[in-house]
Design a protein around this motif. Sequence first.
Motif, mmCIF file in Angstrom:
data_model
loop_
_atom_site.group_PDB
_atom_site.id
_atom_site.type_symbol
_atom_site.label_atom_id
_atom_site.label_comp_id
_atom_site.label_asym_id
_atom_site.label_seq_id
_atom_site.Cartn_x
_atom_site.Cartn_y
_atom_site.Cartn_z
ATOM 1 N N PRO A 37 32.413 30.400 32.147
ATOM 2 C CA PRO A 37 31.306 31.023 32.895
ATOM 3 C C PRO A 37 29.919 30.596 32.429
ATOM 4 C CG PRO A 37 32.613 32.698 31.722
ATOM 5 C CD PRO A 37 33.326 31.401 31.573
ATOM 6 N N LEU A 38 29.742 30.272 31.149
ATOM 7 C CA LEU A 38 28.392 29.877 30.724
ATOM 8 C C LEU A 38 27.963 28.565 31.401
ATOM 9 C CD1 LEU A 38 25.818 30.334 29.068
ATOM 10 C CD2 LEU A 38 26.871 28.961 27.259
ATOM 11 N N PRO A 39 28.696 27.451 31.185
ATOM 12 C CA PRO A 39 28.221 26.210 31.816
ATOM 13 C C PRO A 39 28.236 26.233 33.339
ATOM 14 C CG PRO A 39 30.056 25.746 30.300
ATOM 15 C CD PRO A 39 29.860 27.214 30.305
ATOM 16 N N VAL A 40 29.225 26.901 33.947
ATOM 17 C CA VAL A 40 29.233 26.917 35.415
ATOM 18 C C VAL A 40 28.064 27.775 35.919
ATOM 19 C CG1 VAL A 40 30.713 28.888 36.070
ATOM 20 C CG2 VAL A 40 30.804 26.791 37.391
ATOM 21 N N GLY A 41 27.710 28.805 35.151
ATOM 22 C CA GLY A 41 26.554 29.626 35.514
ATOM 23 C C GLY A 41 25.267 28.819 35.408
ATOM 24 N N VAL A 42 25.158 28.032 34.340
ATOM 25 C CA VAL A 42 23.928 27.258 34.118
ATOM 26 C C VAL A 42 23.784 26.170 35.184
ATOM 27 C CG1 VAL A 42 22.737 25.703 32.532
ATOM 28 C CG2 VAL A 42 23.901 27.727 31.638
ATOM 29 N N ILE A 43 24.828 25.366 35.390
ATOM 30 C CA ILE A 43 24.698 24.279 36.376
ATOM 31 C C ILE A 43 24.626 24.869 37.789
ATOM 32 C CG2 ILE A 43 27.190 23.773 36.622
ATOM 33 C CD1 ILE A 43 24.402 21.135 36.567
ATOM 34 N N GLY A 44 25.295 26.010 37.992
ATOM 35 C CA GLY A 44 25.228 26.680 39.291
ATOM 36 C C GLY A 44 23.797 27.107 39.608
ATOM 37 N N GLU A 45 23.121 27.685 38.617
ATOM 38 C CA GLU A 45 21.724 28.098 38.840
ATOM 39 C C GLU A 45 20.822 26.890 39.038
ATOM 40 O OE1 GLU A 45 19.708 30.999 36.661
ATOM 41 O OE2 GLU A 45 21.212 32.507 37.162
ATOM 42 N N THR A 49 27.960 13.121 47.091
ATOM 43 C CA THR A 49 28.669 12.575 45.929
ATOM 44 C C THR A 49 27.929 12.928 44.641
ATOM 45 O OG1 THR A 49 29.547 10.785 47.263
ATOM 46 C CG2 THR A 49 29.562 10.445 44.899
ATOM 47 N N MET A 50 26.606 12.795 44.686
ATOM 48 C CA MET A 50 25.797 13.099 43.496
ATOM 49 C C MET A 50 25.902 14.577 43.134
ATOM 50 S SD MET A 50 23.742 11.735 41.302
ATOM 51 C CE MET A 50 22.815 10.341 41.918
ATOM 52 N N ALA A 51 25.769 15.451 44.151
ATOM 53 C CA ALA A 51 25.840 16.889 43.890
ATOM 54 C C ALA A 51 27.217 17.250 43.326
ATOM 55 C CB ALA A 51 25.557 17.669 45.172
ATOM 56 N N GLY A 52 28.258 16.639 43.879
ATOM 57 C CA GLY A 52 29.624 16.898 43.399
ATOM 58 C C GLY A 52 29.776 16.490 41.946
ATOM 59 N N LEU A 53 29.282 15.299 41.603
ATOM 60 C CA LEU A 53 29.409 14.826 40.220
ATOM 61 C C LEU A 53 28.609 15.716 39.271
ATOM 62 C CD1 LEU A 53 30.405 12.683 38.189
ATOM 63 C CD2 LEU A 53 28.282 11.435 38.612
ATOM 64 N N LEU A 54 27.359 16.020 39.646
ATOM 65 C CA LEU A 54 26.523 16.829 38.752
ATOM 66 C C LEU A 54 27.170 18.193 38.519
ATOM 67 C CD1 LEU A 54 22.914 16.138 40.066
ATOM 68 C CD2 LEU A 54 23.880 15.438 37.874
ATOM 69 N N PHE A 55 27.696 18.767 39.590
ATOM 70 C CA PHE A 55 28.262 20.095 39.459
ATOM 71 C C PHE A 55 29.505 20.066 38.568
ATOM 72 C CE2 PHE A 55 30.389 23.915 41.481
ATOM 73 C CZ PHE A 55 29.639 24.800 40.740
ATOM 74 N N MET A 56 30.412 19.126 38.850
ATOM 75 C CA MET A 56 31.675 19.106 38.088
ATOM 76 C C MET A 56 31.447 18.652 36.649
ATOM 77 S SD MET A 56 34.531 18.043 40.848
ATOM 78 C CE MET A 56 33.809 16.635 41.628
ATOM 79 N N ALA A 57 30.659 17.548 36.481
ATOM 80 C CA ALA A 57 30.383 17.066 35.119
ATOM 81 C C ALA A 57 29.590 18.123 34.367
ATOM 82 C CB ALA A 57 29.600 15.755 35.165
ATOM 83 N N GLY A 58 28.813 18.911 35.139
ATOM 84 C CA GLY A 58 27.929 19.903 34.527
ATOM 85 C C GLY A 58 28.665 21.023 33.832
ATOM 86 N N PHE A 59 29.883 21.349 34.269
ATOM 87 C CA PHE A 59 30.540 22.438 33.532
ATOM 88 C C PHE A 59 31.832 22.007 32.855
ATOM 89 C CE2 PHE A 59 32.287 23.109 37.839
ATOM 90 C CZ PHE A 59 33.636 23.193 37.553
ATOM 91 N N GLU A 60 32.572 21.066 33.447
ATOM 92 C CA GLU A 60 33.894 20.753 32.896
ATOM 93 C C GLU A 60 33.791 20.295 31.424
ATOM 94 O OE1 GLU A 60 37.015 21.046 34.289
ATOM 95 O OE2 GLU A 60 37.710 20.370 32.337
#
Length: 402
Positions: free
Chosen positions: A147-155, A236-247
């Motif tokens: 939840p921390l990284p997905v919350g941060v990249i989500g925001e 594609t960019m948004a997908g990569l940033l989002f997934m790389a951003g929390f995984e």
Amino acid sequence: MTDIVESAEVSTLLAELTRMTGRTDPYPRYRRLREISPLVRADDGAIVATRHADCVAVTRHPKLGHMPSHMFDFVLPGWSEHPALHQLFTSILNLNPPDHTRLRRLVSSSFTARRVQALRPRIERMVEDLLDAMAGETDFIPAFAFPLPVGVIGELLGVPEPDRAQFQQLTRDWSQVLEVIDEDVLATADPAARQIRDYLAGLVAERRREPADDLLSALVVAGEDGDKLTEDELLTMAGLLFMAGFETTTNLLANSLVALLHNPAQLARLRDRPEIAADAVEELLRYDSPVQLISRVAWEDVEVAGVPIAGGERIVAYLGAGNRDPQRFADPDRLDLTRPDNAPLSFGGGIHFCLGAPLARLEAEIALPALVRRLPGLTLAGEPVRRDSLTLRGWTSLPIKS
Ligand code: HEM
């Protein structure tokens, strides 16, 4: 001169790394591979590098890059029909200059250091809130590390809170294409990639109608001299940033916690001296890197470690092995949170150096000291369950109690 060694032992060691037997603790196998030779050849023909200096050379070499798409057409015909492969191969992660240079410039103009630093108070708040909710026995992954990284990249990107949780499984399913590409993997990775893309397409349409103060809105308008991201590039960019951003950051937090729990004296140092957090994060990145390997193709005949490599050959840099190279790090298997002159390979290097490194470092620098301060009696409450992957190294479950 170094020889590229091919042998039955090399084959066995590399095969073990593709299974849980080797993935549980890859480090003794990396050590043995490096002892055999710094460069070895895998059964599929790829050259494997395990020394720190050679991994650096691979990431920085101007003639080592990614396979151009016309070669993919030949090696993996029909790849672009697979949403999972389209997401991977058309992202900056896999592009070469000048396409890579253009996309990296466009995203860097929006994903700035200022935007990242501005998140500090939000991250501190999120960390405290998550810790407030953690008492007794809990699984660290769903309670904190995800939840921390997905919350941060989500925001940062602008993905609404209620929508975020679904992306943990979707990203796990998609990211298996980083391990191996076969029909079984694509059967789950493709629908996951399609669902992520459809979701982001809806979000982009909303931002076009009504821009917000988030990275997605910034990417929609990003551009200079009339150059903008196309709709396909944007998704594609948004997908990569989002997934790389929390995984990867989820894995950094979980790998770090396991390393600290196995080294209680180091955990106590971080608790007593939170000012060492930045050095501690570098050492934890080195000790058990969330990304263990990257791969490149030689565009023409080149030399790595003084060894000639023919154009067209594939070379895999085992970052996780280079991070434990005794020629670069004294006593490399020891966790030392204030290790001097640290230089983990974990964010890669050269033109593909991780775009999210400042964000991942900031999150870990805030989260880890807070975790050990707020939960002083922290211990494992059961056997952690390792994720069956090597490129991305982490845990699916990590029971703890405090
Ligand atoms: C501990 C966390 C992280 C680790 C270990 C990590 C690791 C890496 C590595 C090794 C690469 C280079 C891959 C290669 O050379 O083939 C990379 C690239 C990248 N990372 Fe990260 N990453 C992390 C967090 C993040 C975050 C938080 C974001 C985004 C918010 C992110 C976005 C990216 C992007 C967009 C690239 C592609 C850069 C390019 O090709 O130019 N990463 N990351």
